[in-house]
Design an enzyme around this catalytic site. Sequence first.
Site, PDB file in Angstrom:
ATOM      1  N   ARG A 341      22.568 -11.997  12.315  1.00 57.97           N
ATOM      2  CA  ARG A 341      23.888 -12.196  11.720  1.00 57.97           C
ATOM      3  C   ARG A 341      24.838 -11.114  12.198  1.00 57.97           C
ATOM      4  O   ARG A 341      24.522  -9.932  12.118  1.00 57.97           O
ATOM      5  CB  ARG A 341      23.791 -12.171  10.193  1.00 57.97           C
ATOM      6  CG  ARG A 341      24.904 -12.909   9.494  1.00 57.97           C
ATOM      7  CD  ARG A 341      24.664 -12.964   8.002  1.00 57.97           C
ATOM      8  NE  ARG A 341      23.464 -13.711   7.634  1.00 57.97           N
ATOM      9  CZ  ARG A 341      23.133 -13.998   6.378  1.00 57.97           C
ATOM     10  NH1 ARG A 341      23.893 -13.600   5.383  1.00 57.97           N
ATOM     11  NH2 ARG A 341      22.031 -14.675   6.122  1.00 57.97           N
ATOM     12  N   SER A 426      25.759 -18.223   6.532  1.00 56.61           N
ATOM     13  CA  SER A 426      25.592 -18.447   5.099  1.00 56.61           C
ATOM     14  C   SER A 426      26.870 -18.132   4.336  1.00 56.61           C
ATOM     15  O   SER A 426      27.900 -18.764   4.540  1.00 56.61           O
ATOM     16  CB  SER A 426      24.415 -17.619   4.590  1.00 56.61           C
ATOM     17  OG  SER A 426      24.112 -17.915   3.257  1.00 56.61           O
ATOM     18  N   HIS A 427      26.818 -17.114   3.463  1.00 66.21           N
ATOM     19  CA  HIS A 427      27.961 -16.790   2.601  1.00 66.21           C
ATOM     20  C   HIS A 427      28.854 -15.711   3.180  1.00 66.21           C
ATOM     21  O   HIS A 427      29.842 -15.343   2.543  1.00 66.21           O
ATOM     22  CB  HIS A 427      27.433 -16.297   1.252  1.00 66.21           C
ATOM     23  CG  HIS A 427      26.582 -15.065   1.377  1.00 66.21           C
ATOM     24  ND1 HIS A 427      25.268 -15.134   1.774  1.00 66.21           N
ATOM     25  CD2 HIS A 427      26.867 -13.745   1.201  1.00 66.21           C
ATOM     26  CE1 HIS A 427      24.773 -13.902   1.814  1.00 66.21           C
ATOM     27  NE2 HIS A 427      25.713 -13.053   1.477  1.00 66.21           N
ATOM     28  N   LYS A 436      19.348 -18.702  11.804  1.00 66.68           N
ATOM     29  CA  LYS A 436      18.111 -18.703  11.035  1.00 66.68           C
ATOM     30  C   LYS A 436      17.080 -19.464  11.862  1.00 66.68           C
ATOM     31  O   LYS A 436      17.322 -20.617  12.253  1.00 66.68           O
ATOM     32  CB  LYS A 436      18.309 -19.375   9.677  1.00 66.68           C
ATOM     33  CG  LYS A 436      19.257 -18.623   8.743  1.00 66.68           C
ATOM     34  CD  LYS A 436      19.387 -19.329   7.396  1.00 66.68           C
ATOM     35  CE  LYS A 436      20.305 -18.553   6.457  1.00 66.68           C
ATOM     36  NZ  LYS A 436      20.446 -19.215   5.129  1.00 66.68           N
ATOM     37  N   ASP A 567      26.599 -22.368  -1.609  1.00 66.18           N
ATOM     38  CA  ASP A 567      27.113 -21.392  -0.648  1.00 66.18           C
ATOM     39  C   ASP A 567      27.448 -22.094   0.667  1.00 66.18           C
ATOM     40  O   ASP A 567      27.387 -23.319   0.773  1.00 66.18           O
ATOM     41  CB  ASP A 567      26.130 -20.238  -0.457  1.00 66.18           C
ATOM     42  CG  ASP A 567      24.852 -20.632   0.255  1.00 66.18           C
ATOM     43  OD1 ASP A 567      24.570 -21.851   0.364  1.00 66.18           O
ATOM     44  OD2 ASP A 567      24.124 -19.744   0.723  1.00 66.18           O
ATOM     45  N   ASP A 569      26.165 -22.531   3.737  1.00 68.73           N
ATOM     46  CA  ASP A 569      25.247 -23.436   4.426  1.00 68.73           C
ATOM     47  C   ASP A 569      24.476 -24.309   3.449  1.00 68.73           C
ATOM     48  O   ASP A 569      23.566 -25.033   3.841  1.00 68.73           O
ATOM     49  CB  ASP A 569      24.294 -22.670   5.344  1.00 68.73           C
ATOM     50  CG  ASP A 569      23.449 -21.641   4.606  1.00 68.73           C
ATOM     51  OD1 ASP A 569      23.896 -21.157   3.552  1.00 68.73           O
ATOM     52  OD2 ASP A 569      22.349 -21.307   5.081  1.00 68.73           O
ATOM     53  N   ASP A 571      22.260 -23.924   1.137  1.00 66.46           N
ATOM     54  CA  ASP A 571      20.853 -23.811   0.749  1.00 66.46           C
ATOM     55  C   ASP A 571      20.707 -23.147  -0.619  1.00 66.46           C
ATOM     56  O   ASP A 571      19.654 -23.220  -1.243  1.00 66.46           O
ATOM     57  CB  ASP A 571      20.037 -23.060   1.806  1.00 66.46           C
ATOM     58  CG  ASP A 571      20.525 -21.633   2.034  1.00 66.46           C
ATOM     59  OD1 ASP A 571      21.646 -21.306   1.611  1.00 66.46           O
ATOM     60  OD2 ASP A 571      19.766 -20.855   2.657  1.00 66.46           O
ATOM     61  N   ARG A 572      21.772 -22.493  -1.111  1.00 64.06           N
ATOM     62  CA  ARG A 572      21.741 -21.875  -2.445  1.00 64.06           C
ATOM     63  C   ARG A 572      22.655 -22.631  -3.392  1.00 64.06           C
ATOM     64  O   ARG A 572      23.677 -23.180  -2.973  1.00 64.06           O
ATOM     65  CB  ARG A 572      22.162 -20.404  -2.370  1.00 64.06           C
ATOM     66  CG  ARG A 572      21.163 -19.534  -1.632  1.00 64.06           C
ATOM     67  CD  ARG A 572      21.479 -18.064  -1.845  1.00 64.06           C
ATOM     68  NE  ARG A 572      22.772 -17.700  -1.322  1.00 64.06           N
ATOM     69  CZ  ARG A 572      23.527 -16.726  -1.804  1.00 64.06           C
ATOM     70  NH1 ARG A 572      23.134 -16.047  -2.865  1.00 64.06           N
ATOM     71  NH2 ARG A 572      24.686 -16.439  -1.246  1.00 64.06           N
ATOM     72  N   HIS A 654      17.978 -19.219  -4.470  1.00 59.64           N
ATOM     73  CA  HIS A 654      17.068 -19.882  -3.533  1.00 59.64           C
ATOM     74  C   HIS A 654      15.921 -20.499  -4.324  1.00 59.64           C
ATOM     75  O   HIS A 654      15.304 -19.826  -5.163  1.00 59.64           O
ATOM     76  CB  HIS A 654      16.496 -18.878  -2.524  1.00 59.64           C
ATOM     77  CG  HIS A 654      17.468 -18.450  -1.472  1.00 59.64           C
ATOM     78  ND1 HIS A 654      17.853 -19.269  -0.442  1.00 59.64           N
ATOM     79  CD2 HIS A 654      18.129 -17.278  -1.283  1.00 59.64           C
ATOM     80  CE1 HIS A 654      18.710 -18.625   0.342  1.00 59.64           C
ATOM     81  NE2 HIS A 654      18.906 -17.423  -0.156  1.00 59.64           N
TER      82      HIS A 654
END
Length: 774
Positions: A341, A426-427, A436, A567, A569, A571-572, A654
Amino acid sequence: MAGLTGAAALVNRSLRNVTPPSDPLGGARLPWRWRGYEIFATELGPHNGALPLLFVHGVYAGGSSYEFRKLAPLLARERRVVALDLLGCGLSEMPNVDYTAELFVEQIVDAIGEFFAGPVGLVGASLGAAYCIRAALRAQPRVRRLVALCPAGLAGDFDAEPTIGQRAAGALFRAPLAGETAFNGFASRPSLRWLLAREVYADAASVTPEIVDHYYALTHRPGARYVPAQFAGGALNADVARDLPFVDAPLLVLWGEDAPKRRPASTAGEFVRLARDARVETFAAAGLLPHEERAEAAAASIASFVSEGDEQGGESAAEDRNARPMSLASVPDIFKSYDVRGIYPDQLGDELAYAIGRAFVAETGARSIAVGRDMRPSGEALSAAFARGATEAGADVTDIGLVSTDALYFAVGKYGFAGGVMITASHNPAGYNGLKLTRDRAQAISLETGLAAIRDRIARGDLGPLAATPGRISKRDVLDEFAAHCLTFIDPSAIKPFRIAIDAGNGMAGLTVPYVFKHLPCEVVPLYFELDGTFPNHPASPIEPENMVDLQKAVRNGGCDLGAAFDGDADRMFIVDEKGGLIGGDLVTALVAINTLRHYPGAKILYNLICSRSVPEQIEKHGGVALRSQVGHSLIKKTMRDEDVVFGGEHSGHFYFHDNWFADSGMIALLQCLEVFSNAGKPVSEVIAPIDARFRSGEINTRVDDIPRKLEQLEAHFAGAQIDHLDGVTIAYPDWWLNVRPSNTEPLLRLNVEGDTQELMERHRDEALALIRS
């Protein structure tokens, strides 16, 4: 009126019946299919170890490598030269696509990888030079020399946001019939001759009939108006002021002394002022094409400048791309514990993404890879660069396009890919992007399980061998099957018709939620479903309370039964109740655990040690076996595989599922919560109340110089407590506990405190902070 329209169409059609233009350079044709389109590229000169050159023409009506017909052969006497006709220009394919400056920059970066084995020099003209400057920054280790011929992109020259008038002109040229007619008038022989004589050449006598005929032929190819339409509308403008100061390659700017007043030779000084290492040469009796009007002199200047790069080694010195060190001091810094990242393109650019693709295949041996991306503007370029690196190493790549991270995990597991990569930060803020990485069965790759090895390969230039036969790139749409998979975790017919506000934060949930919820009786109130990686409304980080305010208002004002936020992407996932009250990720873990144990009695449920004590209590109350874990998804997924755990959750939002290849999915967690609420038959706040009886501080970060010493002081201060070191230090008493753990990436200590009462939590929170910050 119909008759006039038909007559205009016939005239436009007849104007297309012109003799096709010929190849102006006469070199060897290099076939290149770029993103499904045919690009015209010509090669001249010897492969002799001298620094090769990539030529990029100006971007305007009729723009093409034709303008290098004099310069390229002169420089090809001593070195290899490759000249491109950019997509939509010259002799390349001319599709009706959304042409942007970024599209052309990506094409140049990809051409460097496609046609050259080692270092390269870039030679660009006008706006093509501006794009070369940006490409040089993206491909920093590869570009040794940069030549800009009357470049645009600074000092008011195609560097500003388009005006209303420009947008109107662009819209006119794009209109089907009116655009054809207007463009034919603009591209008539008299208009072209006038424009070239007035705005381009120093001497009107230089505008020969042969030159006019060639530009006329180029501008009357089918599709030739699409790039000029975007050019006229200002969509191709490129402000290089933010790029040029960071370009390492030395810059040579060439300009004609008799250039028009609108673009005088003095403009060259702006480029020199911003560049790290730059020089200017001007030519008498030349306008904006000194490489035509003074070709011999321009070639001599460029040859002298570029020959300095020969001393550093050209293609033969590079020994092809098998050993190409990434001389980037930032490489180790952006490889985090669980992903890569960094800021695009300064820390994570296309060249590094290419190297990661190569190194990923070399390290894992994967021969089939799924690649997905989120909505960040840089995602498409990074995805293409990774795919190019992976295919050059011999892997087949399946591009699954815009997806959420949990959809990428689904694709890897469901279709049996040997690896996967999700292009996402992500965020993180808009300027960031990342990767990832997974092995087969969606097994996350962390520093300990492969990321460090990939990083070290890149740092030492060991990207592995190039495949004798490169892999192939294909596309696949997975979202319908992903939605069907998510719905297998619940009984859709049992879900009540909730009114639910969902905040996608301009992230990927805006795409995936409709695929899933079209199968449910719920009414979705959408917030920020438009995909926009600049995050214009609020950061896509729902763990921060300030980013939940809009959702809370929407729930309360809209009479919703609950709300959910994802978020960037997707996933959360986090939930709010019907009153707008925030529900932590640990309590969602408890809810999903309860639902899971209905289907898997006595199963093992994993939670991380930051979760409320209420979580293991609820797991055991409902007949499950509670397993306590460190923080971090790679560690949790490994533990779940080793222990055959059915479900795991973290306070960070998660949630991991055995039947989802042990991968996390915010969507599946939300669906299970809906099933819990449907079965309960009462408001969400009343469902949560019995398991939300304690008071939590939330995570508090403090910068600390000597972390080990602070941890020792905390242990000594609370010597009478039950203490463990599963992750940092946990200090536990019967009615309160705290955990302090170091950050993996920064000199920070992260404090979490929970008490049975508000007073207990606040008192011991302040006590611990006083020690940490003393």
